[in-house]
Design a protein around this motif. Structure first.
Motif, short mmCIF file in Angstrom:
data_model
loop_
_atom_site.label_atom_id
_atom_site.label_comp_id
_atom_site.label_asym_id
_atom_site.label_seq_id
_atom_site.Cartn_x
_atom_site.Cartn_y
_atom_site.Cartn_z
N LYS A 1 51.57 57.14 51.13
CA LYS A 1 50.64 58.27 51.04
C LYS A 1 51.37 59.53 50.56
O LYS A 1 52.53 59.75 50.92
N PRO A 2 50.67 60.37 49.76
CA PRO A 2 51.26 61.69 49.46
C PRO A 2 51.52 62.41 50.78
O PRO A 2 50.73 62.26 51.73
N ILE A 3 52.61 63.18 50.83
CA ILE A 3 52.96 63.82 52.11
C ILE A 3 52.06 65.02 52.40
O ILE A 3 51.56 65.18 53.50
N LEU B 1 54.80 64.66 46.25
CA LEU B 1 55.79 63.74 46.83
C LEU B 1 55.04 62.73 47.69
O LEU B 1 54.08 63.07 48.38
N TRP C 1 53.11 63.42 62.22
CA TRP C 1 52.20 63.32 61.07
C TRP C 1 51.40 62.01 61.12
O TRP C 1 51.99 60.94 61.23
N MET D 1 69.60 70.27 52.77
CA MET D 1 68.53 70.67 53.71
C MET D 1 67.20 70.04 53.28
O MET D 1 66.70 70.34 52.20
N THR D 2 66.66 69.17 54.10
CA THR D 2 65.32 68.65 53.80
C THR D 2 64.46 68.70 55.07
O THR D 2 64.99 68.66 56.18
N ASP D 3 63.21 68.80 54.88
CA ASP D 3 62.26 68.75 55.98
C ASP D 3 61.10 67.89 55.56
O ASP D 3 60.05 68.37 55.13
N LEU D 4 61.31 66.57 55.66
CA LEU D 4 60.30 65.59 55.25
C LEU D 4 60.01 64.67 56.42
O LEU D 4 60.93 64.30 57.15
N ALA E 1 54.75 55.23 54.22
CA ALA E 1 53.35 55.48 54.60
C ALA E 1 52.40 55.19 53.43
O ALA E 1 51.19 55.15 53.61
N LYS F 1 43.51 79.40 62.21
CA LYS F 1 44.07 78.74 61.02
C LYS F 1 43.98 79.63 59.78
O LYS F 1 44.80 79.55 58.88
N MET G 1 58.89 57.89 58.71
CA MET G 1 57.99 57.07 59.51
C MET G 1 58.77 56.43 60.68
O MET G 1 59.88 55.93 60.49
N ASN H 1 44.78 71.29 55.79
CA ASN H 1 45.44 70.71 56.96
C ASN H 1 46.92 70.53 56.66
O ASN H 1 47.35 70.55 55.51
N ASN H 2 47.70 70.26 57.69
CA ASN H 2 49.12 69.94 57.55
C ASN H 2 49.29 68.49 57.09
O ASN H 2 48.40 67.68 57.34
N PRO H 3 50.43 68.14 56.52
CA PRO H 3 51.53 69.01 56.14
C PRO H 3 51.14 69.94 54.99
O PRO H 3 50.53 69.50 54.01
N THR H 4 51.53 71.22 55.15
CA THR H 4 51.24 72.21 54.12
C THR H 4 52.50 72.66 53.39
O THR H 4 52.42 73.11 52.25
N PHE I 1 59.11 75.72 60.11
CA PHE I 1 60.50 76.13 59.89
C PHE I 1 60.66 77.59 59.42
O PHE I 1 61.63 77.94 58.75
N HIS J 1 48.86 67.20 52.79
CA HIS J 1 47.48 66.81 53.06
C HIS J 1 46.59 66.99 51.83
O HIS J 1 45.68 66.20 51.58
N ILE K 1 56.65 71.37 52.85
CA ILE K 1 57.76 70.46 53.14
C ILE K 1 58.93 70.83 52.24
O ILE K 1 58.76 71.54 51.25
N TRP L 1 62.27 69.16 50.17
CA TRP L 1 63.04 67.99 49.79
C TRP L 1 64.38 68.44 49.24
O TRP L 1 64.75 69.61 49.40
N ASP M 1 46.41 64.83 59.70
CA ASP M 1 46.97 66.16 59.97
C ASP M 1 48.38 65.97 60.50
O ASP M 1 48.85 64.83 60.66
N GLU M 2 49.01 67.08 60.78
CA GLU M 2 50.36 67.07 61.35
C GLU M 2 50.42 68.19 62.38
O GLU M 2 49.98 69.31 62.11
N ASN N 1 55.40 59.63 50.62
CA ASN N 1 56.23 58.93 51.60
C ASN N 1 56.02 57.44 51.34
O ASN N 1 54.90 56.92 51.53
#
Lengths: 268, 301
Positions: B202-204, B195, A40, A1-4, B200, A253, A7, B54-57, A215, B206, B59, B61, A45-46, B197
């Motif tokens: 860049k660190p994932i 981590l 993202w 299970m990953t949520d990364l 990119a 937020k 690109m 900000n996001n991503p907050t 998630f 934010h 993740i 792996w 931001d995302e 990416n």
């Protein structure tokens, strides 16, 4: 299970309305109508966006609004953005033989794949599409191919001048639907829900809240005890009855709970 | 069989929802309580409204989660409605608090104590803010200063000191907290990590860096709990990578009386609490244990 985020290259950008663009991305993803992905922009931001194409390539449809969407609109074909998903439950159309879809503004995006899927399954479909002006009517051509399309605009520049919910009330008085599917501003959805309750029709509404993890663990997008990212974003009438915050309150937020008006102002 | 007592608070089972998971909203806390947790911890409460990062907050792996949510809070004075709803909670509420300095901790502790949660947890170990948390938890002196100040504000409410594995000697920090008046220790907070990416460049996250949780940090948690158990007499709320009964029992054998679950909610949903409890019960039956309290610290000589 990953949520990364992975690109994905922007293959094509379509200008849908003066303020809305669709970004086609070189990424394979299977998802149900109504599910969403997190997009993202590294260092910025995302944010969550409903999927408007799935399969060998995916698409997200975006209205230019704040800092994030302005940065996204500045990108070109060939640039890349990060994507993770799909997330959420999506619409459930099992057993539905005759349906009505109500879409307000950019709320047409989450119901596009649904309408196309219902058409494929030969389900009788009536679509009410509302926008400020005729030019702002999103996915007019695509939706017209899936069923009986009825347009309402605030200024009367196309279709009927007035609200989607007035049109819905007229239809509900004359016809029976197995389910009303809707997405749009929460004020509109709140009215759609009230009408469905009044006419005793099942409904499924696609809701929106500010999101972080997407998630189901951070709790940011909660409406009462429900999580929009995991239990939703599509909720049934039975669930909506247990959500006094629906149509009334949302969280900033900071997680502070405020009126829907204050939330909407902050999101602008 | 599973009921226990943690720093004077009766728990129907030793599982506790860890701070920061679903805890910003009273109704979600109650949902987790109804799903089987023995107690639930609120998301850390600060002195004033704060947005976080900000996001991503958050993740995930292959071996765990990485988060830098950044301590968002409505602020300790704007939570009336949440407190009112929490009165209906079927299990004990642990209120987690944070501050950027001792006076801020005192202010939040005072406001939160008025609401009479079962326990208060001082978060002196968050890795995701420059001004808060870890700064305190890596120094025995600074930790003791916060703990004794908070203890003065909250009177009889049991106080838990939440510690960071980034400390050079976590046993010494725990001892300093015990001497300063802490009634229990919570360990461990997340481990710092990053981590990137590579496409990119860049660190994932934010915030770039964040805190690692999940199965990757379980050995870190076991070792820290071991060291704390050797150093103090007060009970330990152990956490770090628990998503099965065997994980929970391992932390108990290292010295934990109660077991926090956070990332486990990501892997199994809210039903993780029932799952862990069922697995603990099965293991105890098979190995002839009658009471979960018998397991605490038994790996020590």
């Amino acid at each position: 299970m990953t949520d990364l985020p992975r690109m994905a290259c922007i293959k094509k950008i379509m200008q849908e309305t003066p303020s809305i663009k669709t970004f086609y991305l070189d990424m394979q993803m299977n998802a149900k109508p109504g599910q969403f992905a997190m997009a993202w922009l590294p260092g910025i931001d995302e944010k969550p966006f409903t999927l408007t194409a799935v399969g060998k390539e995916i698409a997200i449809t975006v209205q230019e609004k704040g800092k994030f969407t302005k940065a996204l609109f500045a990108l070109h074909e060939g640039n890349s953005i990060g994507i993770r998903g799909p997330y959420g439950n999506g619409f459930d159309y099992k057993g539905v033989k005759k349906a009505c879809i109500v879409a307000g503004g950019c709320g047409a995006a989450p119901v596009l794949l649904l309408a196309q899927e219902l058409k494929k399954k030969k389900i009788k479909l009536k679509i009410i599409l509302g926008a400020r002006t005729g030019k702002e009517c999103l996915f007019k051509k695509q939706l017209a191919k899936t069923g009986d399309l009825y347009i309402t605009t605030d200024d009367g520049s196309e279709g009927e001048k007035g609200f989607t919910t007035t049109a819905l009330e007229n239809f509900l008085q004359k016809e029976k639907f197995d389910c009303v599917f809707a997405c749009g501003p929460e004020q509109m959805l709140s009215k759609v829900f009230a009408l469905c309750e009044k006419f005793k029709v099942e409904c499924q509404l696609n809701l929106e809240r500010f999101m972080k993890c997407s998630f189901g663990i951070c709790g940011q997008c909660a409406i009462n005890g429900f999580l929009v990212c995991k239990d939703g974003p599509v909720f049934s009438g039975e669930q909506l009855r247990k959500m006094p915050e629906f149509g009334n309150f949302a969280r900033l937020k900071s997680t502070k709970k405020v009126s829907l008006q204050e939330y909407a102002q902050w999101r602008q | 069989m599973l009921s226990t007592n943690f720093a004077g608070i009766e728990l129907k089972n030793p599982t506790v929802l860890a701070s920061g998971i679903l805890g910003a909203n009273a109704e979600l806390l109650i949902r987790i309580a109804n799903a089987g947790a023995g107690a639930v911890t609120m998301k850390s409460i600060g002195p004033s409204e704060r947005n976080g990062h900000n996001n991503p907050t958050v993740i995930a792996w292959e071996h765990g989660l990485l988060n830098a949510v950044g301590l968002p809070s409505a602020g300790c004075k704007k939570m009336e409605e949440e407190w009112k709803l929490l009165e209906k909670s079927p299990v004990s509420i642990i209120a987690s608090i944070y501050g950027a300095n001792v006076p801020e901790f005192e202010e939040v502790a005072r406001a939160v104590a008025e609401k009479k949660p079962a326990m208060i947890e001082a978060n002196i170990s968050c890795p995701n803010s420059e001004k808060h948390g870890q700064l305190f938890g890596t120094s025995a002196e600074a930790s003791a200063e916060v703990i004794s100040a908070v203890k003065k504000e909250i009177g009889k409410i049991p106080l838990i000191a939440k510690l960071t594995p980034q400390a050079l000697n976590i046993g010494e920090i725990a001892k300093a907290c015990e001497e300063a008046g802490a009634d229990a220790i919570c360990a461990i907070n997340t481990v710092q990590g990053m981590l990137i990416n590579i496409e990119a460049h860049k660190p994932i996250l934010h915030f770039k860096k964040g805190g690692i949780s999940g199965s990757a940090i379980k050995p870190v948690a076991v070792k820290c709990i071991w060291d704390i158990y050797e150093a103090v007499k007060i009970p330990i709320l152990g956490m770090g990578g628990v998503s099965s009964g065997r994980d929970a029992i391992e932390l108990m054998q290292a010295g934990a009386t109660a077991i926090g679950i956070g990332s486990g909610v990501y892997y199994h949903g809210p039903k993780v609490f029932k799952k862990v409890c069922n697995e603990i019960r099965e293991w105890m039956q098979k190995n002839n244990y009658k009471n979960v309290k018998e397991l605490v610290g038994i790996a020590h000589d």
